[in-house]
Structure formats: C-alpha cells, structure tokens
Design a protein around this motif. Structure first.
Motif, mmCIF file in Angstrom:
data_model
loop_
_atom_site.group_PDB
_atom_site.id
_atom_site.type_symbol
_atom_site.label_atom_id
_atom_site.label_comp_id
_atom_site.label_asym_id
_atom_site.label_seq_id
_atom_site.Cartn_x
_atom_site.Cartn_y
_atom_site.Cartn_z
ATOM 1 N N SER A 11 24.700 32.655 -34.528
ATOM 2 C CA SER A 11 25.900 31.817 -34.496
ATOM 3 C C SER A 11 25.614 30.422 -35.051
ATOM 4 O O SER A 11 26.479 29.807 -35.687
ATOM 5 N N LEU A 12 24.413 29.932 -34.840
ATOM 6 C CA LEU A 12 24.072 28.611 -35.350
ATOM 7 C C LEU A 12 23.894 28.637 -36.870
ATOM 8 O O LEU A 12 24.216 27.667 -37.558
ATOM 9 N N MET A 13 23.349 29.740 -37.412
ATOM 10 C CA MET A 13 23.247 29.863 -38.869
ATOM 11 C C MET A 13 24.632 29.839 -39.497
ATOM 12 O O MET A 13 24.854 29.213 -40.543
ATOM 13 N N GLU A 14 25.558 30.547 -38.844
ATOM 14 C CA GLU A 14 26.937 30.575 -39.342
ATOM 15 C C GLU A 14 27.561 29.183 -39.241
ATOM 16 O O GLU A 14 28.269 28.735 -40.149
ATOM 17 N N LYS A 15 27.297 28.490 -38.109
ATOM 18 C CA LYS A 15 27.857 27.150 -37.879
ATOM 19 C C LYS A 15 27.364 26.151 -38.927
ATOM 20 O O LYS A 15 28.144 25.331 -39.442
ATOM 21 N N TYR A 16 26.071 26.205 -39.272
ATOM 22 C CA TYR A 16 25.497 25.231 -40.195
ATOM 23 C C TYR A 16 25.488 25.738 -41.650
ATOM 24 O O TYR A 16 25.016 25.033 -42.552
ATOM 25 N N GLY A 17 25.979 26.977 -41.896
ATOM 26 C CA GLY A 17 26.083 27.514 -43.254
ATOM 27 C C GLY A 17 24.744 27.707 -43.921
ATOM 28 O O GLY A 17 24.542 27.301 -45.072
ATOM 29 N N THR A 18 23.786 28.308 -43.210
ATOM 30 C CA THR A 18 22.447 28.512 -43.752
ATOM 31 C C THR A 18 21.883 29.821 -43.227
ATOM 32 O O THR A 18 22.331 30.332 -42.199
ATOM 33 N N ASP A 19 20.909 30.355 -43.935
ATOM 34 C CA ASP A 19 20.220 31.536 -43.428
ATOM 35 C C ASP A 19 18.767 31.225 -43.097
ATOM 36 O O ASP A 19 17.945 32.118 -42.925
ATOM 37 N N GLU A 33 16.101 25.322 -41.033
ATOM 38 C CA GLU A 33 17.226 24.403 -41.221
ATOM 39 C C GLU A 33 18.029 24.282 -39.933
ATOM 40 O O GLU A 33 18.485 23.188 -39.579
ATOM 41 N N VAL A 34 18.190 25.396 -39.208
ATOM 42 C CA VAL A 34 18.903 25.356 -37.918
ATOM 43 C C VAL A 34 18.154 24.455 -36.946
ATOM 44 O O VAL A 34 18.754 23.603 -36.278
ATOM 45 N N VAL A 35 16.841 24.630 -36.876
ATOM 46 C CA VAL A 35 16.037 23.801 -35.957
ATOM 47 C C VAL A 35 16.132 22.329 -36.339
ATOM 48 O O VAL A 35 16.228 21.447 -35.467
ATOM 49 N N ARG A 36 16.146 22.023 -37.652
ATOM 50 C CA ARG A 36 16.270 20.630 -38.077
ATOM 51 C C ARG A 36 17.604 20.038 -37.632
ATOM 52 O O ARG A 36 17.666 18.895 -37.145
#
Length: 606
Positions: free
Chosen positions: A43-51, A55-58
């Motif tokens: 869900s966080l990858m989807e929220k921040y638009g990244t795979d 990048e999610v952790v950053r």
C-alpha cells in the motif's frame, strides 16, 4: 530514543509503524508503543508511486522527521482513544505529585548531590543519601508526617524511591553526625547563587514536645512554649538578614537557652566564615553574659530587645517622654504632642504620612557587673535606642481592644475567671473584695481594671533595644529590629506548615536528623519565597500550590493536569522553565524537566 520506524514481516507481507519509548508508571518498566500504523509495503508503494522498498523507507523517514520536528516545536496534537467501557487497572498509581520537583530543583542547585557524595565516601554506605534527603525535604513540604508515611508519600512522586524504608532510618544518624557540614555547604553554595546578607544575624529559641511521660537524658522536662506537661528538646536557630536560615542547634530540654547562643555562635564563626557578627535576640536569650561575650570579641556586637517597663524609673520616663524624637535623615527633633491629630507632616521639604514613619531617640549608659566571660568585673557601655511608631501603637491598641471585648464577655461567667498572663483577656479583670460603700463583699465581684489599661496604654507604639554598636550604625539597628518578627514566623512555619512536632523518632541522633530535614525544608521554602518568587505570595499560597500540583496518568506517554491553574503556578513556571498547565503533558516533556531538576546548574534565578 525519539520516534522511529519499525517494520514487521510475515511470510507474504511487510508492515511499517512509527514507535516511541515510554516509561509505564503502572508497571515501572520502560517499553515502546505504536504512535502510528503506516500500512503495508504494497500500500505504501502505491501511495508513493514507486516499486522500490528503499524509496518507501526514505519517504517514511521524512515522515518521521516531520513528526520529530513537531515534537521539538511542542505543537503536536495528541489524539487519545478512550472507552467508557474500559476499566482502569486495579491498584494502579495514576495520580502523581510534581510539586516536589521544584523543591528538588532548589536542593540540587545548592549542590546536595555533591555534599552527599562526599559524605558517602567517608561512611561507605550504598544507599542514595541525596535521593533520601530530597524526598524527606520535599515530603516535609508536600505531606508532612512520620518517616514511614513519608516513604509512602515519596512513592507518589514521579521518581519512585529506589531505597528502602530501613535506609531512611539509617540515614538519620548520618545526617545528625554531618549536620554542620551539610548546613555549611548549603550556605556556601547558596552564596554562590545570590548575594548573602549577614550584616545582622538573628537568633531565637523554641522547643518541641514529645508525647512521652519519662525523661531520657535528651528529651527532658522544661518550660514548654505551648505549656504542655511533656518532655521537650530545645531548638536554637540563626537566621540571616534576608530571613534565610543559617544554622541550628539542638540541646536538652532542661538546659538554659542563653548558653546555646554562645555555642552556636562559635560554630558559625568557625565554619561559616562570617566576618562581622552582630547578634539580634530578645532579652531572655541575650542576657548579661552573652552581651559581655559579644562585646569582648573583636568582630562581635549585639542588639537586644529591652522591655521598657523593666527599665529604671528615670530611663522609663525618658523612653516615653514626648520630646526629643528624631527621624533618620532629618536634622531636627519632634515632639509627639505636636503630632497629635495630624495625619501628615513635612520632613525635609517632603510631605510624609506619620503612620508610616518610625521615630527614635537614644542615649548611652554604663553598667558594671561581675561576669564569667571576662573572669571578673566588666563595664558595659550600652546604647539604649527607643523607637515610636503610630502604626505599632494602633496595632497594640487593636489587640488590646479585642482582648477587652473577650474579657467583658467573661464577666458574665465568673466561674472561668482566674488571674493569668498578659496575653489572656482575664489579665484585664480584677477581683473586688469590698463594695462601693467600703463594706466587705459577701461574694466575689469582678470588673475591668481601668487603671491597668491606662498604664498599658502609656507604652503603645514604643519599642526599645540595647546595643554596643556605635551611633553610626543607628539606621542598621532600627532596620534590624524591624525584621525580628521573621524568626518567629520561621518557628511558626516549622510547627504549623512543616509539622515538625510531635516527632515519631526517639533516639537523639534520629531527632537531630529529623530536625535537620525540617531545617532544610524551611531553608528551601524561604529561598523559594524570597529569591525565586520575590515575596509576591503568602506562605499559605505557596505551600497549598505545591501540595495541589498533581497530574493524572492517562495512557502511553500522556498525563493531564489535576490542579487549578493559578497565578502562583504560572510564576513557578516562568521561574523554573517548566509549565505544567498544559492540556496534555507528555512524558518527554516531564523527563526533560526531571533531567534539569537533578542538575546542579538547574536554577533560573533572574
């Protein structure tokens, strides 16, 4: 630690949370709690638009940093989830007093930890003496009681005791043995915080009773200040010119008070390095021998109250004569007769209110008597200084009228009438043995003694002292004499607010240790009153505020105030840099102040 990210992995997913640390006051353990549930990795990858997980952790780290920034700005909104269906834990401590923090703050500023460390190195005990002293002194202010009850009271502080009740009792003998080391170092350290005023030292004695029947060599029968038929110990106290306690002295209840002044004076001269020793005391304490003792010393002097009624006839007539009165800084003299009916007079071109002025006159007299201190006869030349104050005269007249009002009521109940001391309304009632016709009365008759009242009124407003100080010190003497009431007030505070007696300890060393903690509590209060709060508030306002400063634990790291915000609370907050009147008090904010409290450089004196 501050807020941080935590991840939780399962077989097919990974979730992220923001966690923080807190101390649980119910379990007394440090643990963590979830501040915010951030969601799964998908869900966080989807929220921040990244795979990319990195990048999610950053992004999450940036989010946590923003939360930390809000904490630093102290503007974070706390959201609580409470349910009316949930019960609080059984027997859990949820209400804590934080008024003790201000008391500990002052003690640590005075270097109590360094003092106790030096004592511990000498005695090699393992308990935390500084913590015990801090809690004993704080509890003496917050909830004065026995040592056992004090130990239980300390458990209601945020810092729960990590010493035992047995350690408290053991510490009393250590305090007794190191009494003057502690008092000397507290005095020296306080002098480093603010200028000390030792131009005049005030001395007085009181005593404390014990609810026992037999003497034991220390607790002895003597003249109890409260007229109780119980063994007592005597207590002498030196106070500086600012009203701050300097040193004390404890001695058996059957010993003469006058000798105690010389013994404590010698101790203070040796340990406290006072350059000029001017002792101000009443006539009962500073008798002939004490006067000679101070007059003989190179740096010694005395100021002693002198009851005008006990003066020789010629001196008494001079003292209350209406002529020859002076005002400080004014070249001429005044007659009290010329002031009758006036509210203002002109003094050196300035209109002054008579009620606010203190007039004085003085003369030197010589006396020669035998003296033990000198080893033979000694001639003492003394300056007799008499003051007159209309305000003091009004006060004395007001007190007398109140007693007369009670005396007139007593006339209707003759069965309660017996001669007594001057402070009692029955002092003004006289018994008549004959009638108005000169015949012997068949029964006792009573009336108000008008002659006694008239004689007493002659002395209204007058006050006298004797001293060996030179004329150049007249202004110092007059000012010093006006401050004598503060040492009486100190004894009243010890007996009422600090509940020094009755005592629940019996050994001599334990009594000494107990009274030392009471001395320190009085000293801390006086510093708080005079140096921190600038004498803006009454004794009752300060004590009641500290006693009512409670907070209630909610959950996690959150507390709420359980007291009324007052002007005194805000004054404490401004002075000490800790504002407890917040809607929510976080544990982090409390811990920050607790660290400051325990620091030697914690004072914020202006």
């Amino acid at each position: 630690m501050a807020k941080r990210i935590k991840s939780s992995k399962s077989k097919h997913s990974e979730s992220f949370y923001v966690i923080d640390d807190y101390y649980n006051p119910e379990t007394k353990k440090k643990t963590t709690f979830v501040v915010e549930r951030l969601g799964s990795l998908a869900s966080l990858m989807e929220k921040y638009g990244t795979d990319s997980r990195d990048e999610v952790v950053r992004q999450l780290r940036d989010h946590v940093e923003s939360l930390r920034k809000k904490d630093r700005e102290d503007k974070a909104v706390v959201e609580l989830s409470l349910s009316p269906e949930h019960l609080i834990s059984r027997d859990s401590k949820r209400v804590f007093n934080i008024g003790y923090l201000y008391i500990r703050n002052i003690l640590c500023s005075l270097g109590i930890r360094d003092i106790c460390s030096a004592i511990a190195r000498e005695h090699r005990f393992r308990y935390d003496l500084a913590a015990i002293i801090s809690d004993l002194v704080a509890a003496r202010v917050i909830c004065p009681s026995s040592k056992k009850s004090t130990y239980e009271t300390a458990a209601k502080f945020l810092d729960a005791p990590d010493y035992s009740l047995a350690d408290v009792y053991r510490s009393l003998s250590v305090l007794s043995e190191n009494r003057y080391l502690i008092e000397r170092e507290l005095y020296r350290n306080s002098a480093a915080l603010f200028e000390k005023n030792t131009s005049v030292l005030y001395y007085d004695c009181t005593n404390f009773y014990f609810e026992i029947e037999e003497e034991d060599g220390f607790r002895m029968y003597g003249k109890c200040k409260e007229n109780r038929p119980s063994p007592i110990v005597q207590y002498g106290l030196f106070m500086d010119s600012d009203g701050i306690p300097l040193a004390d002295y404890i001695f058996p209840g059957n010993q003469n008070e006058q000798k105690s002044l010389r013994e404590l004076e010698a101790r203070v001269e040796k340990d406290f390095e006072v350059s000029r020793f001017i002792v101000c005391a009443d006539a009962g304490l500073n008798g002939w021998e004490n006067k000679v003792y101070n007059d003989m010393k190179r740096n010694g002097a005395y100021i002693v109250t002198q009851p005008i009624r006990k003066m020789a006839k010629t001196m008494k007539e001079w003292a209350i004569s209406p002529d020859g009165w002076e005002l400080e800084g004014h070249p001429g003299t005044f007659s009290l007769n010329d002031l009758e009916g006036k509210e203002f007079i002109e003094v050196s071109g300035e209109k002054r209110r008579i009620r606010d002025l203190v007039f004085f006159k003085h003369r030197w007299e010589k006396r020669t008597r035998k003296s033990e201190s000198s080893g033979g006869t000694y001639t003492l030349e003394e300056n007799y200084i008499v003051t007159y104050s209309r305000k003091f005269a009004d006060y004395q007249n007001h007190i007398r009228e109140k007693k007369l009002e009670r005396a007139r009521k007593l006339l209707s109940n003759p069965g309660k009438l017996t001669k007594t001391n001057q402070r009692d309304p029955r002092y003004y009632i006289t018994e008549m043995s004959v009638t108005g016709d000169g015949e012997v009365a068949s029964e006792k008759l009573y009336e108000i003694d008008e002659n006694k009242i008239a004689e007493e009124k002659k002395y209204d407003g007058f006050y006298a002292v004797t001293t060996d100080l030179e004329d150049s010190d007249l202004s110092l003497i007059i000012r010093a004499n006006k401050q004598r009431w503060e040492i009486e007030e100190s004894f009243q505070i010890m007996k009422s607010e600090l509940k020094t007696r009755p005592m629940y300890v019996s050994r001599e060393d334990s009594i000494n240790g107990h009274l030392l903690t009471c001395f320190m509590a009085l000293m801390v209060y006086r510093l708080l009153e005079k140096k921190y709060l600038n004498e803006k508030y009454t004794c009752d306002e300060v004590f009641s505020t500290l006693r009512d400063l409670n907070i209630t634990y909610l959950n996690g790291t959150n507390y709420i105030p359980s007291f009324t915000r007052t002007e005194v609370v805000d004054a404490l907050a401004e002075t000490f840099g800790f504002q407890p009147s917040r809607e929510i008090i976080t544990q982090k904010y409390l811990k920050k102040f607790q660290r400051v409290v325990n620091s030697k450089k914690s004072t914020k004196l202006k």
